[in-house]
Scaffold this motif. Structure first.
Motif, short mmCIF file in Angstrom:
data_model
loop_
_atom_site.label_atom_id
_atom_site.label_comp_id
_atom_site.label_asym_id
_atom_site.label_seq_id
_atom_site.Cartn_x
_atom_site.Cartn_y
_atom_site.Cartn_z
N ILE A 5 -11.78 29.73 22.31
CA ILE A 5 -12.56 29.23 22.08
C ILE A 5 -13.62 29.41 23.14
O ILE A 5 -14.60 28.66 22.82
CB ILE A 5 -11.18 27.88 22.49
CG1 ILE A 5 -10.05 27.87 21.24
CG2 ILE A 5 -12.14 26.46 22.26
CD1 ILE A 5 -9.58 26.48 21.44
N SER A 6 -13.46 29.52 24.25
CA SER A 6 -15.10 29.38 24.79
C SER A 6 -15.13 30.60 26.22
O SER A 6 -14.05 31.27 26.85
CB SER A 6 -15.14 27.83 25.64
OG SER A 6 -15.89 28.27 26.58
N LEU A 10 -10.84 26.61 30.43
CA LEU A 10 -10.65 25.52 29.28
C LEU A 10 -9.26 24.99 29.88
O LEU A 10 -8.86 25.67 30.76
CB LEU A 10 -9.85 26.41 28.49
CG LEU A 10 -11.24 26.39 27.35
CD1 LEU A 10 -10.34 26.38 26.37
CD2 LEU A 10 -12.24 24.81 27.06
N ASN A 37 -12.65 22.67 17.51
CA ASN A 37 -12.81 23.76 19.27
C ASN A 37 -13.93 23.13 19.69
O ASN A 37 -14.17 23.18 21.05
CB ASN A 37 -12.88 25.10 18.39
CG ASN A 37 -11.64 25.33 18.10
OD1 ASN A 37 -10.13 25.59 18.02
ND2 ASN A 37 -12.29 27.34 17.28
N VAL A 38 -14.92 22.51 19.68
CA VAL A 38 -16.28 21.66 20.37
C VAL A 38 -14.91 21.24 21.22
O VAL A 38 -16.36 20.40 22.47
CB VAL A 38 -17.01 20.99 19.50
CG1 VAL A 38 -16.65 19.76 18.66
CG2 VAL A 38 -18.13 21.10 20.84
N MET A 41 -13.67 23.03 24.11
CA MET A 41 -14.53 23.83 24.91
C MET A 41 -15.48 21.97 25.90
O MET A 41 -15.94 22.85 26.93
CB MET A 41 -15.35 24.38 23.89
CG MET A 41 -17.26 24.70 24.21
SD MET A 41 -18.20 23.92 24.96
CE MET A 41 -19.35 23.61 23.63
N HIS A 44 -13.82 21.54 29.58
CA HIS A 44 -14.29 22.17 30.25
C HIS A 44 -15.34 21.07 31.50
O HIS A 44 -15.02 21.50 32.95
CB HIS A 44 -15.61 23.14 30.09
CG HIS A 44 -16.48 23.64 30.39
ND1 HIS A 44 -15.38 24.77 31.94
CD2 HIS A 44 -16.89 24.50 31.43
CE1 HIS A 44 -16.60 25.10 32.84
NE2 HIS A 44 -17.77 24.58 32.50
N TYR A 87 -20.61 27.15 14.40
CA TYR A 87 -20.13 25.97 13.76
C TYR A 87 -20.95 25.37 13.61
O TYR A 87 -19.61 24.89 13.30
CB TYR A 87 -19.59 26.36 16.04
CG TYR A 87 -18.23 25.17 16.00
CD1 TYR A 87 -17.32 25.31 15.74
CD2 TYR A 87 -18.83 23.81 16.11
CE1 TYR A 87 -15.98 24.67 16.44
CE2 TYR A 87 -17.53 22.23 16.59
CZ TYR A 87 -16.47 23.32 16.46
OH TYR A 87 -15.66 22.08 16.32
N VAL A 174 -22.53 25.49 21.44
CA VAL A 174 -21.52 25.82 21.66
C VAL A 174 -22.04 27.95 20.93
O VAL A 174 -21.01 28.10 21.24
CB VAL A 174 -21.88 25.66 19.59
CG1 VAL A 174 -20.44 26.20 19.00
CG2 VAL A 174 -21.12 23.99 19.62
N ALA A 177 -21.22 28.78 24.84
CA ALA A 177 -19.18 29.21 24.88
C ALA A 177 -18.85 30.20 24.23
O ALA A 177 -17.40 30.37 24.40
CB ALA A 177 -19.17 27.96 25.15
N THR A 179 -18.25 29.26 20.90
CA THR A 179 -17.39 28.55 20.50
C THR A 179 -16.67 28.66 18.95
O THR A 179 -18.05 28.52 18.39
CB THR A 179 -17.09 27.52 21.03
OG1 THR A 179 -17.22 26.92 22.24
CG2 THR A 179 -16.09 26.06 20.15
#
Length: 197
Positions: A5-6, A10, A37-38, A41, A44, A87, A174, A177, A179
């Protein structure tokens, strides 16, 4: 939580996330059936998570003078496509399809809004959003007049520019990362629901 995801570390589980952020994730999961998912992410950095979603909600959930939810999401899709943010194009494309009840609209906007068969109001809205997010971004008296000609108020002009600017930042985060969009987003709103659903 999946490392896919990143690129950044996480939390190991939702138990490792501050309670207010965990509650926000669970509320979205309850409504959508999954956690975007954001959200994972951005966990974090909890302070940035809170600031991001506070501004997101202030822009996207407030009642604008004339902008609809579908129009706001159209702005996100157009600017995100220009920023090559998979994304946001996929996730917010799903919202365009749901709010507009048009399964083709988001894809047409993402590729080229100028040939998407839009109304003059929507074409000017997206022209200005891209001007704000990608080009110089100056809000000249000429732009104000062009937008007012198709029914936008001065506050609407702020909303268009602010949404374009905010999602420019979102697109970059995004992408930074790495993502990916949740698979669930791809099918949302593509097949109209039957009246009894």
């Amino acid at each position: 939580m999946s490392a896919a995801i990143s690129r950044f570390k996480l939390p190991e589980t939702l138990d490792d996330v501050p309670s207010d952020i965990r509650d926000a994730m669970l509320a979205v999961q309850e409504k959508a059936g999954f956690v975007p998912n954001v959200f994972l992410m951005l966990a974090h950095r909890p302070e940035e998570f809170r600031a991001f979603f506070a501004y997101h909600d202030a822009l996207m959930e407030r009642v604008s003078d004339t902008l609809t939810k579908a129009e706001k999401e159209m702005i996100v899709v157009a600017t995100s496509a220009r920023n090559r943010c998979l994304y946001c194009v996929v996730a917010h494309g799903a919202l365009v399809r749901i709010y507009s009840k048009d399964p083709l609209l988001a894809d047409n906007i993402a590729i080229n809004h100028t040939v998407a068969g839009l109304s003059e109001r929507h074409r000017r809205m997206l022209d200005f959003a891209l001007h704000s997010a990608i080009e110089l971004g100056e809000f000249s008296p000429q732009w104000q007049a062009r937008l007012e000609e198709v029914g936008f108020t001065l506050d609407d002009c702020w909303d268009i520019g602010a949404i374009a600017a905010f999602f420019g930042m979102s697109n970059r985060l995004v992408t930074l990362a790495g993502t990916p969009p949740n698979p669930e987003f791809y099918l949302m709103g593509r097949v109209p629901k039957k009246p009894d659903e």
